[in-house]
Design a protein around this motif. Structure first.
Motif, PDB file in Angstrom:
ATOM      1  N   GLY A   6      -7.017   0.921   7.684  1.00 20.26           N
ATOM      2  CA  GLY A   6      -7.488   2.289   7.850  1.00 20.26           C
ATOM      3  C   GLY A   6      -6.468   3.349   7.517  1.00 20.26           C
ATOM      4  O   GLY A   6      -6.730   4.547   7.702  1.00 20.26           O
ATOM      5  N   ASN A   7      -5.284   2.951   7.027  1.00 16.53           N
ATOM      6  CA  ASN A   7      -4.258   3.928   6.663  1.00 16.53           C
ATOM      7  C   ASN A   7      -4.669   4.689   5.404  1.00 16.53           C
ATOM      8  O   ASN A   7      -5.280   4.123   4.499  1.00 16.53           O
ATOM      9  CB  ASN A   7      -2.919   3.237   6.416  1.00 16.53           C
ATOM     10  N   LEU A   8      -4.288   5.963   5.350  1.00 19.95           N
ATOM     11  CA  LEU A   8      -4.616   6.820   4.214  1.00 19.95           C
ATOM     12  C   LEU A   8      -3.384   7.039   3.341  1.00 19.95           C
ATOM     13  O   LEU A   8      -2.302   7.343   3.852  1.00 19.95           O
ATOM     14  CB  LEU A   8      -5.111   8.190   4.692  1.00 19.95           C
ATOM     15  N   TYR A   9      -3.572   6.908   2.042  1.00 19.05           N
ATOM     16  CA  TYR A   9      -2.518   7.154   1.067  1.00 19.05           C
ATOM     17  C   TYR A   9      -2.905   8.424   0.315  1.00 19.05           C
ATOM     18  O   TYR A   9      -3.843   8.423  -0.477  1.00 19.05           O
ATOM     19  CB  TYR A   9      -2.379   5.968   0.118  1.00 19.05           C
ATOM     20  N   GLN A  10      -2.201   9.512   0.612  1.00 23.14           N
ATOM     21  CA  GLN A  10      -2.543  10.815   0.070  1.00 23.14           C
ATOM     22  C   GLN A  10      -1.605  11.170  -1.075  1.00 23.14           C
ATOM     23  O   GLN A  10      -0.410  11.379  -0.884  1.00 23.14           O
ATOM     24  CB  GLN A  10      -2.448  11.878   1.165  1.00 23.14           C
ATOM     25  N   GLY A  11      -2.161  11.217  -2.301  1.00 18.96           N
ATOM     26  CA  GLY A  11      -1.372  11.600  -3.451  1.00 18.96           C
ATOM     27  C   GLY A  11      -1.000  13.069  -3.399  1.00 18.96           C
ATOM     28  O   GLY A  11      -1.702  13.892  -2.809  1.00 18.96           O
ATOM     29  N   LEU A  12       0.111  13.420  -4.037  1.00 19.23           N
ATOM     30  CA  LEU A  12       0.599  14.791  -4.049  1.00 19.23           C
ATOM     31  C   LEU A  12       0.738  15.283  -5.480  1.00 19.23           C
ATOM     32  O   LEU A  12       1.335  14.594  -6.318  1.00 19.23           O
ATOM     33  CB  LEU A  12       1.952  14.900  -3.342  1.00 19.23           C
ATOM     34  N   HIS A  13       0.186  16.452  -5.734  1.00 19.20           N
ATOM     35  CA  HIS A  13       0.388  17.106  -7.025  1.00 19.20           C
ATOM     36  C   HIS A  13       1.432  18.193  -6.855  1.00 19.20           C
ATOM     37  O   HIS A  13       1.317  19.034  -5.963  1.00 19.20           O
ATOM     38  CB  HIS A  13      -0.907  17.710  -7.562  1.00 19.20           C
ATOM     39  N   GLY A  14       2.442  18.147  -7.720  1.00 16.71           N
ATOM     40  CA  GLY A  14       3.560  19.067  -7.589  1.00 16.71           C
ATOM     41  C   GLY A  14       4.796  18.389  -7.047  1.00 16.71           C
ATOM     42  O   GLY A  14       5.879  18.982  -6.999  1.00 16.71           O
ATOM     43  N   ARG A  15       4.667  17.105  -6.657  1.00 16.91           N
ATOM     44  CA  ARG A  15       5.799  16.312  -6.204  1.00 16.91           C
ATOM     45  C   ARG A  15       5.477  14.857  -6.506  1.00 16.91           C
ATOM     46  O   ARG A  15       4.383  14.387  -6.165  1.00 16.91           O
ATOM     47  CB  ARG A  15       6.028  16.496  -4.697  1.00 16.91           C
ATOM     48  N   PRO A  16       6.390  14.097  -7.132  1.00 16.70           N
ATOM     49  CA  PRO A  16       6.101  12.693  -7.425  1.00 16.70           C
ATOM     50  C   PRO A  16       6.270  11.823  -6.183  1.00 16.70           C
ATOM     51  O   PRO A  16       7.202  11.019  -6.064  1.00 16.70           O
ATOM     52  CB  PRO A  16       7.120  12.347  -8.517  1.00 16.70           C
ATOM     53  N   ALA A  17       5.367  12.012  -5.235  1.00 15.04           N
ATOM     54  CA  ALA A  17       5.451  11.328  -3.948  1.00 15.04           C
ATOM     55  C   ALA A  17       4.054  11.188  -3.357  1.00 15.04           C
ATOM     56  O   ALA A  17       3.100  11.829  -3.795  1.00 15.04           O
ATOM     57  CB  ALA A  17       6.366  12.095  -2.987  1.00 15.04           C
ATOM     58  N   MET A  18       3.968  10.356  -2.329  1.00 19.88           N
ATOM     59  CA  MET A  18       2.697  10.092  -1.668  1.00 19.88           C
ATOM     60  C   MET A  18       2.928  10.053  -0.154  1.00 19.88           C
ATOM     61  O   MET A  18       3.906   9.460   0.321  1.00 19.88           O
ATOM     62  CB  MET A  18       2.138   8.762  -2.172  1.00 19.88           C
ATOM     63  N   ALA A  19       2.059  10.712   0.607  1.00 21.21           N
ATOM     64  CA  ALA A  19       2.154  10.713   2.061  1.00 21.21           C
ATOM     65  C   ALA A  19       1.199   9.669   2.632  1.00 21.21           C
ATOM     66  O   ALA A  19       0.055   9.565   2.183  1.00 21.21           O
ATOM     67  CB  ALA A  19       1.816  12.093   2.613  1.00 21.21           C
ATOM     68  N   VAL A  20       1.658   8.906   3.609  1.00 17.87           N
ATOM     69  CA  VAL A  20       0.846   7.852   4.226  1.00 17.87           C
ATOM     70  C   VAL A  20       0.610   8.197   5.693  1.00 17.87           C
ATOM     71  O   VAL A  20       1.564   8.464   6.440  1.00 17.87           O
ATOM     72  CB  VAL A  20       1.528   6.472   4.110  1.00 17.87           C
ATOM     73  N   TYR A  21      -0.654   8.185   6.104  1.00 16.00           N
ATOM     74  CA  TYR A  21      -1.051   8.496   7.478  1.00 16.00           C
ATOM     75  C   TYR A  21      -1.879   7.356   8.053  1.00 16.00           C
ATOM     76  O   TYR A  21      -2.551   6.626   7.314  1.00 16.00           O
ATOM     77  CB  TYR A  21      -1.924   9.760   7.520  1.00 16.00           C
ATOM     78  N   ASP A  22      -1.858   7.233   9.386  1.00 20.81           N
ATOM     79  CA  ASP A  22      -2.841   6.334   9.994  1.00 20.81           C
ATOM     80  C   ASP A  22      -4.131   7.122  10.227  1.00 20.81           C
ATOM     81  O   ASP A  22      -4.197   8.334   9.973  1.00 20.81           O
ATOM     82  CB  ASP A  22      -2.308   5.677  11.274  1.00 20.81           C
ATOM     83  N   LYS A  23      -5.169   6.447  10.691  1.00 17.72           N
ATOM     84  CA  LYS A  23      -6.476   7.091  10.799  1.00 17.72           C
ATOM     85  C   LYS A  23      -6.544   8.154  11.887  1.00 17.72           C
ATOM     86  O   LYS A  23      -7.517   8.910  11.969  1.00 17.72           O
ATOM     87  CB  LYS A  23      -7.560   6.047  11.029  1.00 17.72           C
TER      88      LYS A  23
END
Length: 342
Positions: free
Chosen positions: A264-281
């Motif tokens: 259920g973890n979310l992988y949120q892509g980022l535009h404007g930074r070559p990175a991705m934020a990961v959150y739990d539900k």
């Protein structure tokens, strides 16, 4: 895929495309070890380069990659959003051999996501510029327009795509993005392509969309508000409730596409930074996935990700002045259908 963060350059590139049209990272198994998640901790996870897929196109000056999705043979399909006519708009990548081959091109499409339908097994592409959904046979042949036209009196700008178990489509419609107006929508289209329903409206450039791990509801991001919302479905094609779930502290970066793993973890892509934020539900930030600092100087966005089905090896699409790349990292949970970025 974000279409407003670089309003002059990217939108001009899309206009150029329209004018032209008119005239070795292996798969990790489910049982493979992975780093423990520290409760309450936002750790940094380093991604490693797999390969460069594309170079900036002469006509558009860029090559934003999107829509990574695994096929039944374990190969990765990726769309090149601003690829002009004659150059590959959909590519198939063998991540083990680090090779790629063209799958599809055409004279007009601006494709921002790709998904396989669980109903008919075809590839579905969102055409942002023309408000259409195009489907292809798994080998890229037999192109068909699955859906075209207005929804509730307005044409869509479909960005990302998710399927339910029965093969109905759920789209983030970024209508109003170029004007900076909150006219965006979440739209459901039945699997026959005949009936379109607006599930949520008044949204600020909705972008990423994915079902949660249990297919009970939809996560979607709003690019110009840097927030993720949750849409609980009623099981009959309608909405039971909706609420803002996560506010992303992205600075100049903005929320792009979303993928969800088996936990259920979310992988949120980022535009404007070559990175991705990961959150739990529950909205707790677990990690930030980053490319090496030296590479980050010539890269701008990490838009999307796909996690190997049943495994934990993740592949994210990263783009910028240096070209379009695949980077890999160890995901926090196993890959499922929702782990193919919409």
């Amino acid at each position: 895929m974000h279409m407003r963060r670089l309003p002059l350059r990217l939108l001009a590139a899309l206009a150029t495309i329209g004018a032209l049209a008119l005239a070795g990272c292996g798969t990790q198994t489910a049982g493979a070890p992975r780093d423990p998640v520290v409760p309450g901790g936002d750790r940094t996870m380093r991604a490693t380069e797999v390969m460069r897929l594309t170079e900036p196109h002469e006509q558009t000056g860029m090559t934003p990659l999107e829509g990574p999705v695994f096929d039944e043979h374990g190969e990765l399909l990726v769309v090149d959003v601003t690829a002009p006519a004659g150059e590959p708009k959909l590519l198939r990548v063998n991540v083990r051999k680090k090779t790629s081959e063209p799958v599809h091109t055409d004279a007009r499409g601006t494709y921002t996501s790709a998904q396989f339908s669980p109903y008919d097994g075809r590839i579905y592409l969102t055409d942002f510029s023309h408000g259409e959904i195009v489907s292809l046979a798994p080998d890229g042949s037999d192109p068909r327009i699955f859906f075209s036209g207005e929804v509730d009196g307005a044409r869509m700008n479909p960005d990302d795509l998710a399927f339910d178990r029965e093969g109905n489509l759920y789209l983030s419609d970024s209508r109003g993005m170029s004007e900076g107006e909150a006219k965006g929508r979440v739209v459901r289209i039945d699997r026959a392509g005949k009936e379109a329903t607006v599930l949520a409206d008044g949204l600020a450039a909705p972008n990423g969309i994915s079902f949660d791990a249990d297919h009970r509801g939809l996560w979607f991001s709003e690019l110009t508000q840097n927030r993720l919302s949750y849409l609980l479905l009623d099981g009959s094609g309608g909405v039971a409730s909706r609420h803002t779930a996560i506010r992303v502290d992205g600075g100049i970066a903005q929320t792009d596409s979303i993928a969800v793993d088996a936990d259920g973890n979310l992988y949120q892509g980022l535009h404007g930074r070559p990175a991705m934020a990961v959150y739990d539900k529950y909205g707790e930030r677990l990690a930030t996935v980053e490319v090496p600092a030296r590479a980050a100087r010539r890269l701008e966005s990490a838009t999307n990700v796909a996690i190997t089905p049943g495994g934990t090896r993740a592949y994210m699409t990263v783009s910028g002045p240096d070209g379009g790349y695949l980077y890999s990292f160890a995901a926090l949970g196993r890959g499922i259908r929702q782990s193919n970025g919409g």
